[in-house]
Design an enzyme around this catalytic site. Structure first.
Site, short mmCIF file in Angstrom:
data_model
loop_
_atom_site.label_atom_id
_atom_site.label_comp_id
_atom_site.label_asym_id
_atom_site.label_seq_id
_atom_site.Cartn_x
_atom_site.Cartn_y
_atom_site.Cartn_z
N LYS A 198 2.79 10.55 8.80
CA LYS A 198 2.37 10.09 9.38
C LYS A 198 3.06 10.54 11.09
O LYS A 198 2.59 11.69 11.43
CB LYS A 198 2.47 8.64 9.45
CG LYS A 198 0.82 7.74 8.85
CD LYS A 198 0.78 6.24 8.29
CE LYS A 198 0.13 6.21 7.52
NZ LYS A 198 -2.03 6.62 8.12
N ASP A 220 9.41 3.02 1.87
CA ASP A 220 8.07 3.49 1.95
C ASP A 220 8.03 3.71 3.39
O ASP A 220 7.54 1.93 3.91
CB ASP A 220 6.76 2.77 1.09
CG ASP A 220 5.73 3.92 1.99
OD1 ASP A 220 5.53 4.80 2.70
OD2 ASP A 220 4.19 3.67 0.94
N THR A 232 2.31 24.76 -5.23
CA THR A 232 2.76 26.17 -4.33
C THR A 232 2.78 25.90 -3.47
O THR A 232 3.98 26.24 -2.78
CB THR A 232 1.14 26.26 -4.39
OG1 THR A 232 0.30 26.16 -5.35
CG2 THR A 232 1.04 27.21 -3.62
N PHE A 258 0.43 -0.95 0.08
CA PHE A 258 0.06 -0.11 -0.27
C PHE A 258 0.67 1.32 -0.06
O PHE A 258 2.15 1.56 1.05
CB PHE A 258 -0.99 -0.05 1.32
CG PHE A 258 -1.51 1.11 1.29
CD1 PHE A 258 -3.51 1.50 0.43
CD2 PHE A 258 -1.02 2.18 1.42
CE1 PHE A 258 -4.09 2.46 0.93
CE2 PHE A 258 -2.56 3.47 1.75
CZ PHE A 258 -3.21 3.52 0.79
#
Length: 497
Positions: A350, A319, A375, A213
């Site tokens: 997280k 990850d 931005t 995931f």
């Protein structure tokens, strides 16, 4: 409702594990002198009437169908999450592994009330164009001070998905620049890219792993393989997937089988590397496949991944969105592997309340401006929070403390769950901090357990098809573990005896 916990009994029961911690004081008690001594349950069920009413009202303007209950964060403290009815639950889910230092942590409150924070919030800069005078200092004192070994640079982003997406962009641009060498973009590239066609638009790919995931944006979702519902109806890049080892537990009883399984997966990965018809720019892998079911592999396997990526000149992205920031008993979970060469990029979010990816090779920054760009490019206010989180972790030795309480939890759970071999299996996460999980024999049994946990004042979450996972804060201590273990033992006994 099941019976309330007997705290005296719980402490005696948990003490039989025989494990000691070095710290002679409770940091949680210092942070949170008013933290509850055990779950506080007011209503007969959770969610209660106020939570249900509030959620119904919220549902008129916001998609709240995934809500467990409506929370009162003002009334939450330390390791206890309050709902709208005033119930306070021992939280071992911690906002899907996102709360590092407990609810309403005083150090974070002090940061939130500072002039630095006020300036960052009300003058949020477009960082790539107008970086603030103190941004480099804030990064060096926090996010960069925590950088994984061997990685010295950071790109800040907005979320875990965004961190992975920007790492993918860095990989694609790096590989293209390496092929292009000193040459500039060709007229054909500049024209074709505006039609989303090659050679301007790359047809290179990111390889991910079964059950992984990596987020819910278009690139990250194309690498996500955890559940069909995550991906349904969304166009996806046709990127390759490799098998991830399916280990058998207990690990010491299946050494030969697990070695063979990891070798099989490495061999299949190398065959993909060797024969795939398009360029593989990078792989992305989690140290523990969290949403996919808390699936582990050995340090030997991950070293094998690193060796293959270097052999085929493919970038390795680790990850650490869910595994990072001390939860596994190391600041970064991939430190458990002791790799001979660091990963090329490590993504985070997280528990740091900020997001981005670490790297070391300056060529992972495109040579032209406005390519890795949006931005905000992160958020100085979140970098300030991350700095405080890092400094509190470092000052209070929370990496080691989490490793110790994780050992304590694992030993206690192994004794409890061993009594129910027909209901639960595959306890995993030994020597991996509080990153612990186990499987139920089916989804209905898993849900029955989670519902019973909530009824007893524990907020806990599942992952994969049959697993439950622990994701407590870094200030979850032995006394909290005693409460959790005693309640878990009580729940299992009432459900299955």
């Amino acid at each position: 409702m099941l019976s309330r916990i007997n705290l005296q009994k719980s402490v005696v029961s948990a003490a039989r594990q025989g494990l000691k911690t070095t710290r002679s004081y409770s940091l949680a008690a210092t942070y949170f002198p008013n933290e509850p001594k055990s779950p506080e349950l007011i209503t007969d069920s959770i969610p209660g009437p106020k939570s249900l009413a509030s959620n119904e009202e919220l549902g008129e303007v916001f998609d709240n169908r995934a809500a467990y209950f409506v929370s009162d964060y003002t009334n939450s403290v330390g390791n206890y999450l309050s709902d709208a009815d005033g119930n306070r639950l021992l939280d071992v889910y911690a906002q899907i592994s996102s709360i590092a230092l407990g609810y309403n942590n005083p150090a974070l409150k002090e940061t939130a009330k500072s002039d630095e924070m006020a300036t960052a919030l009300i003058n949020r800069p477009a960082l790539a164009c107008f970086p603030s005078t103190d941004y480099g200092k804030v990064l060096k004192e926090g996010i960069l001070a925590a950088a994984p070994p061997g990685l010295s640079k950071v790109w800040t982003a907005l979320s875990g998905s965004c961190a992975n997406e920007t790492a993918f962009k860095a990989a694609f641009m790096y590989q293209a620049a390496k092929r292009r060498g000193s040459m500039d973009f060709t007229a054909e590239e500049l024209t074709s890219v505006m039609q989303n066609k090659t050679p301007g638009a790359s047809d290179a790919v990111i390889l991910s792993f079964e059950k992984g995931f990596h987020g819910r944006l278009f690139g990250s979702l194309s690498t996500t393989r955890s559940k069909a519902i995550h991906k349904m109806d969304i166009p996806a890049f046709p990127w390759p997937v490799a098998p991830f080892p399916k280990l058998k537990y207990p690990l010491d009883e299946f050494k030969h089988e697990n070695l063979a399984e990891e070798d099989r997966c490495l061999a299949e990965l190398e065959e993909i590397f060797h024969s795939y018809p398009k360029e593989i720019a990078a792989i992305i892998v989690e140290p523990v496949q969290s949403e996919g079911g808390d699936n582990h592999a050995s340090a030997r396997y991950f070293q094998g991944l690193r060796d293959l990526t270097m052999k085929y000149e493919i970038l390795m992205i680790v990850d650490e969105v869910q595994t990072g920031v001390a939860a596994t008993g190391k600041f970064w979970a991939h430190e458990h592997w002791n790799l001979t060469t660091p990963p090329d990029m490590v993504t985070f979010s997280k528990k740091f309340q900020a997001a981005g990816f670490y790297f070391r090779n300056p060529d992972l920054q495109p040579h032209q401006p406005f390519r890795q760009f949006n931005t905000w490019c992160g958020d100085p206010s979140k970098a300030l929070i991350a700095r405080t989180i890092y400094q509190e972790i470092s000052k209070n030795n929370l990496v080691e403390a989490t490793a110790q309480v994780g050992d304590y939890l694992y030993k206690g759970l192994s004794e409890i769950l061993a009594k129910y071999p027909t209901k639960v299996k595959n306890l995993r996460g030994e020597n991996f901090g509080t990153f612990i999980a186990w499987d139920f024999i089916g989804a209905s049994e898993r849900q029955e357990f989670l519902d019973s946990c909530r009824a007893h004042g524990i907020n806990m979450g599942g992952c994969g098809d049959f697993a439950v996972r622990l994701r407590p804060t870094l200030v979850f201590e032995k006394n909290h573990a005693d409460i959790f273990l005693a309640l878990t033992e009580d729940i299992m006994k009432k459900l299955y005896t």
